[in-house]
Scaffold this motif. Sequence first.
Motif, short mmCIF file in Angstrom:
data_model
loop_
_atom_site.label_atom_id
_atom_site.label_comp_id
_atom_site.label_asym_id
_atom_site.label_seq_id
_atom_site.Cartn_x
_atom_site.Cartn_y
_atom_site.Cartn_z
N LEU A 186 -6.22 -9.04 8.76
CA LEU A 186 -5.89 -7.61 8.82
C LEU A 186 -4.82 -7.42 9.88
N ASN A 187 -3.58 -7.59 9.48
CA ASN A 187 -2.45 -7.46 10.40
C ASN A 187 -2.76 -8.25 11.68
N THR A 193 7.43 -13.64 -3.36
CA THR A 193 8.60 -13.48 -2.48
C THR A 193 8.71 -12.04 -1.98
N GLY A 194 7.55 -11.41 -1.73
CA GLY A 194 7.55 -10.08 -1.14
C GLY A 194 7.74 -10.16 0.37
N ALA A 251 8.29 -4.68 -8.21
CA ALA A 251 8.37 -6.08 -7.75
C ALA A 251 9.69 -6.77 -8.11
N GLY A 278 11.82 -9.91 -0.33
CA GLY A 278 11.75 -9.47 1.06
C GLY A 278 11.33 -8.01 1.14
N SER A 331 6.70 -18.31 -7.14
CA SER A 331 7.30 -17.03 -7.56
C SER A 331 7.24 -16.93 -9.08
N ARG A 347 0.87 -1.18 0.00
CA ARG A 347 0.00 0.00 0.00
C ARG A 347 0.90 1.23 0.00
N GLY A 357 -3.69 -10.45 0.46
CA GLY A 357 -3.59 -9.38 -0.54
C GLY A 357 -4.29 -9.76 -1.82
N TYR A 358 -4.27 -8.84 -2.75
CA TYR A 358 -4.90 -9.11 -4.05
C TYR A 358 -4.03 -8.54 -5.17
N VAL A 398 5.74 -10.04 3.06
CA VAL A 398 4.91 -10.91 3.90
C VAL A 398 5.32 -12.37 3.69
N SER A 399 5.49 -12.77 2.43
CA SER A 399 5.81 -14.18 2.16
C SER A 399 7.19 -14.57 2.70
N TYR A 408 5.13 -19.76 -10.86
CA TYR A 408 3.72 -19.70 -11.27
C TYR A 408 3.51 -19.14 -12.67
N VAL A 459 4.33 -4.72 10.04
CA VAL A 459 3.31 -5.10 9.05
C VAL A 459 3.61 -6.48 8.47
N GLU A 489 1.44 3.03 3.22
CA GLU A 489 1.45 2.25 4.45
C GLU A 489 2.89 1.93 4.80
N GLN A 531 2.82 -17.42 -1.29
CA GLN A 531 2.70 -16.93 -2.68
C GLN A 531 3.59 -15.71 -2.89
N1 NAP Z 1 -3.98 -8.02 5.10
C1 NAP Z 1 -2.91 -7.48 5.67
O1 NAP Z 1 -2.84 -7.26 6.88
C2 NAP Z 1 -1.74 -7.17 4.80
C3 NAP Z 1 -0.51 -6.80 5.37
C4 NAP Z 1 0.58 -6.58 4.52
C5 NAP Z 1 0.41 -6.71 3.15
N2 NAP Z 1 -0.80 -7.04 2.64
C6 NAP Z 1 -1.00 -7.27 1.22
O2 NAP Z 1 -0.37 -8.52 0.92
C7 NAP Z 1 0.21 -8.46 -0.37
C8 NAP Z 1 1.70 -8.76 -0.25
O3 NAP Z 1 2.29 -7.73 0.51
P1 NAP Z 1 3.87 -7.55 0.53
O4 NAP Z 1 4.13 -6.41 1.45
O5 NAP Z 1 4.52 -8.84 0.78
O6 NAP Z 1 4.09 -7.06 -0.95
P2 NAP Z 1 5.42 -6.96 -1.78
O7 NAP Z 1 6.61 -7.01 -0.90
O8 NAP Z 1 5.26 -5.81 -2.68
O9 NAP Z 1 5.38 -8.34 -2.61
C9 NAP Z 1 5.12 -8.38 -3.93
C10 NAP Z 1 5.49 -9.76 -4.46
O10 NAP Z 1 4.35 -10.59 -4.57
C11 NAP Z 1 4.46 -11.43 -5.70
N3 NAP Z 1 3.30 -11.28 -6.59
C12 NAP Z 1 2.99 -10.23 -7.38
N4 NAP Z 1 1.86 -10.51 -8.08
C13 NAP Z 1 1.48 -11.75 -7.73
C14 NAP Z 1 0.44 -12.60 -8.14
N5 NAP Z 1 -0.46 -12.21 -9.03
N6 NAP Z 1 0.35 -13.81 -7.57
C15 NAP Z 1 1.24 -14.21 -6.67
N7 NAP Z 1 2.29 -13.46 -6.25
C16 NAP Z 1 2.39 -12.24 -6.78
C17 NAP Z 1 5.75 -11.04 -6.43
O11 NAP Z 1 6.75 -11.96 -6.03
P3 NAP Z 1 7.45 -12.87 -7.13
O12 NAP Z 1 8.16 -11.97 -8.07
O13 NAP Z 1 8.34 -13.76 -6.35
O14 NAP Z 1 6.36 -13.63 -7.83
C18 NAP Z 1 6.05 -9.66 -5.85
O15 NAP Z 1 7.41 -9.38 -5.83
C19 NAP Z 1 -0.12 -7.08 -0.92
O16 NAP Z 1 -1.30 -7.17 -1.67
C20 NAP Z 1 -0.36 -6.24 0.32
O17 NAP Z 1 -1.19 -5.14 0.08
C21 NAP Z 1 -1.87 -7.27 3.44
#
Ligand code: NAP
Length: 346
Positions: free
Chosen positions: A277-278, A153-154, A319, A323, A175, A44, A243-244, A156-157, A195, A123, A47, A151
Motif C-alpha cells: 500500500l504505497n 507498462t503502466g 491503457a 508510463g 506487456s 484509481r 494491483g488487480y 508503476v511498472s 502476455y 504514487v 486517486e 507486469q
Molecule cells: N498498492 C498500491 O499502493 C498501488 C499504487 C499504485 C497503483 N496500484 C495499482 O497497480 C496497478 C497498476 O497501476 P498503474 O498506475 O501502473 O496503472 P496504469 O498506468 O493504468 O497501467 C495499466 C497498464 O497495466 C497493464 N495491464 C493491464 N491489464 C493487465 C493484466 N491483466 N495483466 C498485466 N498487465 C496488465 C497494461 O500495460 P500493457 O499494455 O503494457 O500490457 C496497462 O497499460 C493498478 O491496479 C493500480 O490500481 C496500486
Amino acid sequence: MASVQQWQTLQDGLENLTQATAPMPTPGRDEVLVKIHAVSLNYRDTEVVAVGEDLEVAYNVGDRVISVCNYMHRTSHIHEKDMAAGLGLPLPGVLQTYRVFPSIGLLPAPAYLTDGEACCLPVASVTAWMAINGMRPLGQPGGDGEVVLLQGTGGVSVAGLQIAKASGATAVVTSSSDDKLATAKDLGADHGINYKTTPRWAEAVMECTDGHGADIIFENGGAGTLRQSFDAVAFGGIINCIGYLGGKNNKVTDEDEDRTGVNVLALRRNMTLRGILNGPRDRFEEMLHFYNTHEIHPVVHRIFPFEESKTAIQYLFSAQHFGKVVINVSNEATLPDTKGEDMITM
Ligand SMILES: NC(=O)c1ccc[n+]([C@@H]2O[C@H](COP(=O)([O-])OP(=O)(O)OC[C@H]3O[C@@H](n4cnc5c(N)ncnc54)[C@H](OP(=O)(O)O)[C@@H]3O)[C@@H](O)[C@H]2O)c1
C-alpha cells in the motif's frame, strides 16, 4: 485568488466526474496552501497526486512541493487507522487548482524535474520503490544482481523498470503490446514478453533467466496473473501484490486444475507474498535521494489540460499509455517532452 476549480466524484463512475467551484480555503496551524501546477493520474479514478507551489508559511512562499499519498504514514508499516488520511480516498483529492495540505504531507520537489515529472513520484514511483526495497532496511536500498519482473507498462511498472535498472538489476517486462515492449527495451529492459501471445509467460521468464526466475515481481494483474507469478518467482523471491488489473476473483484456469494451495505454492520456492500500500514518508525521502543521485526522469506519455481531465482519465483507462498520464492544472506547469499518443500502435 477568490475560488478553487476542482474535479469531483462521488465514486460513482467516470461518466459522473464533474467540475465545480469552491471557496478558497484558509490554511490553519501546521497547514500549507498550495497552488497546484500538475497532477498525475493513477488507475484509481480519483486517486491523483500533485506538484505545486507553496503559498503560505511552513515552507518558504514559492517553494515547489510534492504531496505524499498518506501524511499519517511516516515510517514502517501502515496502520489501519492511518488509512483515514489517504489522499483522494477518503480525503479530498488534488485534481483542483488550490488545496490546503498539512505541512507533514509535503516534501520538496526535486529541482532537476519539471512539474509534470515530479507529480509522478508520490504514487507510482513510491509504490515501485517499496516493491523493490520495502523488505530491506531503510537507507540500504538494493537490487544489484537481482531479477525484477514488471507486469505491464503502466506508471508503476515503468517506474519500477527505471529503479531496477538504476539499481543494477535485470529487468523483465511483460506487456500486451510489442511496441510497448520495444519502448521498454529502449529504457533498459533486458527481456520483454508479450502476455497476449505468450499466455504462459512464466515459462518464458524461466527461460530468459536461465531457470532462476524473478527475485521481485510487480504483481499488477491480480487474479489474472498470480498463478503465473507463482511459477515465475525465484527461490526465496517476493511477489508484491500491487494491483488487480486482471480481476479480483480467481478464475479456474488450466494451471489451477491441479488445485495446488497457495501455501504449497509459497513453500515450494520459499517465497514471500506481500500486499503493498504505497509507502511511508521516510521511504519516499530515501527514494528521492536515489532519484537525485541517478537523475531518473519519470516517463510521461501524455499531458492534458485541466479542462480535459475527464478525457484524460478515460484515456488512462483505455491503457494506450506507456508510463504516466499528467494534467497541467495551472496551465503554468513546467513540462517534460512526452512520448505522445502516437508512440503506441495498438
Ligand atoms: N498498492 C498500491 O499502493 C498501488 C499504487 C499504485 C497503483 N496500484 C495499482 O497497480 C496497478 C497498476 O497501476 P498503474 O498506475 O501502473 O496503472 P496504469 O498506468 O493504468 O497501467 C495499466 C497498464 O497495466 C497493464 N495491464 C493491464 N491489464 C493487465 C493484466 N491483466 N495483466 C498485466 N498487465 C496488465 C497494461 O500495460 P500493457 O499494455 O503494457 O500490457 C496497462 O497499460 C493498478 O491496479 C493500480 O490500481 C496500486
